[in-house]
Design a protein around this motif. Structure first.
Motif, PDB file in Angstrom:
ATOM      1  N   ILE A  57       4.909   0.144   3.666  1.00 21.02           N
ATOM      2  CA  ILE A  57       5.892  -0.722   4.308  1.00 21.02           C
ATOM      3  C   ILE A  57       7.263  -0.119   4.033  1.00 21.02           C
ATOM      4  O   ILE A  57       7.636   0.072   2.868  1.00 21.02           O
ATOM      5  CB  ILE A  57       5.812  -2.157   3.762  1.00 21.02           C
ATOM      6  CG1 ILE A  57       4.401  -2.725   3.981  1.00 21.02           C
ATOM      7  CG2 ILE A  57       6.875  -3.029   4.408  1.00 21.02           C
ATOM      8  CD1 ILE A  57       4.153  -4.045   3.277  1.00 21.02           C
ATOM      9  N   PRO A  58       8.037   0.191   5.071  1.00 20.27           N
ATOM     10  CA  PRO A  58       9.363   0.773   4.869  1.00 20.27           C
ATOM     11  C   PRO A  58      10.278  -0.184   4.091  1.00 20.27           C
ATOM     12  O   PRO A  58      10.260  -1.398   4.318  1.00 20.27           O
ATOM     13  CB  PRO A  58       9.892   1.008   6.285  1.00 20.27           C
ATOM     14  CG  PRO A  58       8.679   0.976   7.160  1.00 20.27           C
ATOM     15  CD  PRO A  58       7.691   0.072   6.482  1.00 20.27           C
ATOM     16  N   VAL A  59      11.059   0.369   3.193  1.00 17.90           N
ATOM     17  CA  VAL A  59      11.957  -0.439   2.361  1.00 17.90           C
ATOM     18  C   VAL A  59      12.872  -1.330   3.203  1.00 17.90           C
ATOM     19  O   VAL A  59      13.036  -2.514   2.882  1.00 17.90           O
ATOM     20  CB  VAL A  59      12.766   0.454   1.396  1.00 17.90           C
ATOM     21  CG1 VAL A  59      13.837  -0.344   0.674  1.00 17.90           C
ATOM     22  CG2 VAL A  59      11.828   1.109   0.391  1.00 17.90           C
TER      23      VAL A  59
ATOM     24  N   LEU B 130      13.256  -5.416   2.671  1.00 22.10           N
ATOM     25  CA  LEU B 130      14.552  -6.063   2.407  1.00 22.10           C
ATOM     26  C   LEU B 130      14.879  -7.102   3.476  1.00 22.10           C
ATOM     27  O   LEU B 130      15.372  -8.187   3.157  1.00 22.10           O
ATOM     28  CB  LEU B 130      15.656  -5.003   2.319  1.00 22.10           C
ATOM     29  CG  LEU B 130      15.534  -4.035   1.143  1.00 22.10           C
ATOM     30  CD1 LEU B 130      16.620  -2.965   1.219  1.00 22.10           C
ATOM     31  CD2 LEU B 130      15.574  -4.771  -0.184  1.00 22.10           C
ATOM     32  N   ALA B 131      14.588  -6.791   4.739  1.00 27.21           N
ATOM     33  CA  ALA B 131      14.833  -7.746   5.823  1.00 27.21           C
ATOM     34  C   ALA B 131      13.972  -8.990   5.646  1.00 27.21           C
ATOM     35  O   ALA B 131      14.435 -10.123   5.840  1.00 27.21           O
ATOM     36  CB  ALA B 131      14.579  -7.096   7.174  1.00 27.21           C
ATOM     37  N   ALA B 132      12.703  -8.796   5.260  1.00 22.63           N
ATOM     38  CA  ALA B 132      11.810  -9.942   5.053  1.00 22.63           C
ATOM     39  C   ALA B 132      12.295 -10.796   3.887  1.00 22.63           C
ATOM     40  O   ALA B 132      12.280 -12.030   3.959  1.00 22.63           O
ATOM     41  CB  ALA B 132      10.381  -9.464   4.807  1.00 22.63           C
TER      42      ALA B 132
END
Length: 140
Positions: free
Chosen positions: A124-126, A130-132
């Motif tokens: 999962i891209p960082v 962070l957005a989640a």
């Protein structure tokens, strides 16, 4: 054997500070990863790609990567370097790293002995994480 991953890290304007190198050495020293291949490439303004010698990449007079000299398993081929270079902007350079996750090797071996098979894997891209997390914090 543990899972094998790769990274292509772009350095805009060919500016490599070497700040991450001690952390990479620490991962190796602690037995968390094993470096299989490490190479550096530069994409010139005309789109041509050249390899960079491991040495004084930061220009401070010290060999930054001498500890990694000769890190070449043969897994990383010319076609891989060309694919990595395609992701670069002209005028930039990149480090291409292939490494084994040693920390996972005993776990993977135990699963295989028990008859388990890996059927999916991913990362999962960082920015997505962070957005989640931001969305969770701002939710009513």
């Amino acid at each position: 054997m543990g899972p094998i991953d790769y990274l292509v890290v772009e350095f805009p304007g060919n500016r490599m500070t070497g700040e991450g190198l001690p952390l990479l050495v620490d991962l190796v020293d602690r037995g968390l990863i094993r470096i299989l291949d490490l190479t550096f490439i530069r994409k010139d303004a005309d789109g041509s790609v050249t390899g960079l010698e491991i040495g004084d990449l930061t220009g401070d007079g010290r060999l930054d990567l001498a500890v990694f000299e000769g890190a070449s398993s043969g897994l990383l081929g010319q076609d891989d370097l060309e694919e990595a270079a395609a992701a670069l902007e002209p005028g930039n350079s990149a480090g291409v790293l292939v490494y084994e996750n040693l920390w996972a090797a005993p776990f993977a071996a135990a699963l295989r002995r028990g008859g388990a098979e890996l059927v999916a894997s991913g990362r999962i891209p960082v920015p997505a994480v962070l957005a989640a997390l931001d969305a969770i914090e701002t939710a009513p």
